[in-house]
Write an enzyme that holds these catalytic residues in place. Structure first.
Site, mmCIF file in Angstrom:
data_model
loop_
_atom_site.group_PDB
_atom_site.id
_atom_site.type_symbol
_atom_site.label_atom_id
_atom_site.label_comp_id
_atom_site.label_asym_id
_atom_site.label_seq_id
_atom_site.Cartn_x
_atom_site.Cartn_y
_atom_site.Cartn_z
ATOM 1 N NE ARG A 80 -7.931 11.146 5.468
ATOM 2 C CZ ARG A 80 -8.345 10.457 6.533
ATOM 3 N NH1 ARG A 80 -7.514 9.666 7.147
ATOM 4 N NH2 ARG A 80 -9.570 10.563 6.978
ATOM 5 C CG HIS A 136 1.397 5.625 4.981
ATOM 6 N ND1 HIS A 136 0.666 6.384 5.866
ATOM 7 C CD2 HIS A 136 1.032 4.347 5.201
ATOM 8 C CE1 HIS A 136 -0.105 5.599 6.592
ATOM 9 N NE2 HIS A 136 0.102 4.359 6.206
ATOM 10 C CG ASN A 194 -1.833 1.152 1.303
ATOM 11 O OD1 ASN A 194 -1.395 2.290 1.158
ATOM 12 N ND2 ASN A 194 -3.100 0.905 1.538
ATOM 13 C CG HIS A 237 -8.582 3.986 0.895
ATOM 14 N ND1 HIS A 237 -8.813 3.863 2.252
ATOM 15 C CD2 HIS A 237 -9.780 4.316 0.357
ATOM 16 C CE1 HIS A 237 -10.075 4.105 2.506
ATOM 17 N NE2 HIS A 237 -10.692 4.394 1.379
ATOM 18 C CD GLU A 261 -7.406 -6.216 3.039
ATOM 19 O OE1 GLU A 261 -7.622 -5.794 1.884
ATOM 20 O OE2 GLU A 261 -6.713 -5.602 3.868
ATOM 21 C CD GLU A 282 -7.356 -0.451 1.028
ATOM 22 O OE1 GLU A 282 -7.643 0.570 1.697
ATOM 23 O OE2 GLU A 282 -6.459 -1.219 1.348
ATOM 24 N NE ARG A 330 -8.640 7.304 4.177
ATOM 25 C CZ ARG A 330 -9.500 6.954 5.132
ATOM 26 N NH1 ARG A 330 -10.633 7.608 5.285
ATOM 27 N NH2 ARG A 330 -9.215 5.971 5.944
ATOM 28 C CG HIS A 361 -5.500 -2.134 9.290
ATOM 29 N ND1 HIS A 361 -5.006 -1.513 10.397
ATOM 30 C CD2 HIS A 361 -6.051 -1.160 8.526
ATOM 31 C CE1 HIS A 361 -5.266 -0.215 10.302
ATOM 32 N NE2 HIS A 361 -5.895 0.022 9.173
ATOM 33 C CB THR A 382 -9.412 1.396 7.174
ATOM 34 O OG1 THR A 382 -9.061 2.072 5.975
ATOM 35 C CG2 THR A 382 -10.741 0.710 7.000
HETATM 36 N N1 PXP Z 1 -5.947 -3.242 4.216
HETATM 37 C C1 PXP Z 1 -6.842 -2.228 4.332
HETATM 38 C C2 PXP Z 1 -8.249 -2.479 3.936
HETATM 39 C C3 PXP Z 1 -6.432 -0.964 4.784
HETATM 40 O O1 PXP Z 1 -7.323 0.032 4.882
HETATM 41 C C4 PXP Z 1 -5.085 -0.767 5.126
HETATM 42 C C5 PXP Z 1 -4.620 0.568 5.615
HETATM 43 O O2 PXP Z 1 -4.632 1.506 4.612
HETATM 44 C C6 PXP Z 1 -4.192 -1.839 4.983
HETATM 45 C C7 PXP Z 1 -4.661 -3.071 4.544
HETATM 46 C C8 PXP Z 1 -2.732 -1.718 5.283
HETATM 47 O O3 PXP Z 1 -2.570 -1.464 6.629
HETATM 48 P P1 PXP Z 1 -1.126 -1.043 7.160
HETATM 49 O O4 PXP Z 1 -0.830 0.297 6.550
HETATM 50 O O5 PXP Z 1 -1.308 -0.969 8.642
HETATM 51 O O6 PXP Z 1 -0.165 -2.089 6.731
#
Ligand code: PXP
Length: 269
Positions: A77, A38, A35, A71, A180, A98, A73, A220, A129
């Site tokens: 953001r 960030h 992901n 994602h 997921e 996402e 949003r 997550h 999330t």
């Molecule tokens: N899966 C989903 C659905 C998420 O919303 C996120 C966070 O953006 C992640 C996975 C990844 O989580 P992390 O950034 O804590 O690895």
């Protein structure tokens, strides 16, 4: 024409071996999707054009990521529509979009046609999330959105949910072909005993989803240290989505070493 005994045995053996190899593949290969939200958060903090999440995605793939997650949003953001369009053009592996069930974002997703659309709950006030979808409570909305995603040509539609049997059954019922599992509580557990207990719930959820014919993804809070215990306990996980841990390490050691290290952890070598 009826079955002969030899034919019946051969068909039984074939079915068993197909199942054996499917289960073997299922256990052996966990895809690592990274992901990159960030990176966009950092860029947007200074309203700059860098660091570019599209460049970051290319670095992740060069280091062995099996795919990229973002994602989009409702409040934009971090990831923007410009990022989404460029990611669609440049990502070579699996692209996981996402999204919430917001009409505008669903329309963008249908236009972009990622490999996977993962529906997540979204609240403006949240930092990230915060938990899984309540599939039963949002069934009508999901039943309206999921066919739109498939009809646009998106092959996989996943619901981000807790390992709750009722949610898993509802996910299959509303037409998702993947789930997921939310691993946030597992990642935040205070003790190893708590973590193992939550991992067992995730394992039951993964088995139930697998038996219902759903692909199992997870994400997550997964990181370099908690993943091995997770992998030990939870079967059938075909894909993990990991962001924060990799990006936090990438700031210190570089994107490619950070992704390669996570890849080694996830692939088990
Ligand atoms: N899966 C989903 C659905 C998420 O919303 C996120 C966070 O953006 C992640 C996975 C990844 O989580 P992390 O950034 O804590 O690895």
């Amino acid at each position: 024409m009826g079955w002969t005994e030899a034919g019946r045995r051969a068909a039984g053996a074939r079915a068993l071996s197909v199942r054996f190899f499917r289960d073997l593949m299922d256990c052996a290969v966990t895809n690592l999707l990274i992901n990159i939200d960030h990176v966009a958060t950092l860029r947007n903090a200074r309203q700059e054009s860098f660091p570019d999440p599209v460049h970051a995605a290319a670095r992740c793939e060069a280091a062995g990521a099996d795919g990229i997650v973002f994602h989009l949003r409702e409040d934009r953001r971090h990831i923007t529509e410009r990022d989404v369009r460029l990611l669609k053009e440049t990502v070579k592996g699996k692209l996981d979009f996402e999204l919430s069930t917001n009409d505008e974002v669903v329309a963008i997703c249908c236009d972009v046609v990622p490999d996977l659309a993962t529906l997540v709950p979204e609240r403006r006030e949240e930092v990230t999330t915060e938990g899984g979808l309540d599939v039963q409570a949002t069934r009508d909305r999901l039943e309206a959105v999921i066919p739109r995603l498939y009809n646009a040509g998106i092959p996989q539609v996943s619901l981000f949910i807790e390992p709750d049997p009722a949610q898993i059954e509802a996910a299959a019922d509303v037409g998702a072909n993947c789930i997921e599992l939310h691993t946030g509580d597992f990642a935040n557990a205070a003790t190893e005993a708590d973590q193992r207990a939550i991992a067992r719930q995730l394992a039951d959820g993964a088995r139930a989803a697998h038996d219902a014919g759903l692909r199992v993804h997870a994400g997550h809070g997964l990181d370099y240290t908690n993943f091995p215990l997770f992998a030990d306990e939870v079967p059938h996980v075909q894909e993990v989505s990991i962001g924060f841990a990799v990006m936090a390490r990438a700031i210190l050691v570089g994107m490619e070493p950070a992704v390669r290290a996570m890849r080694r952890v996830v692939k088990g070598y």
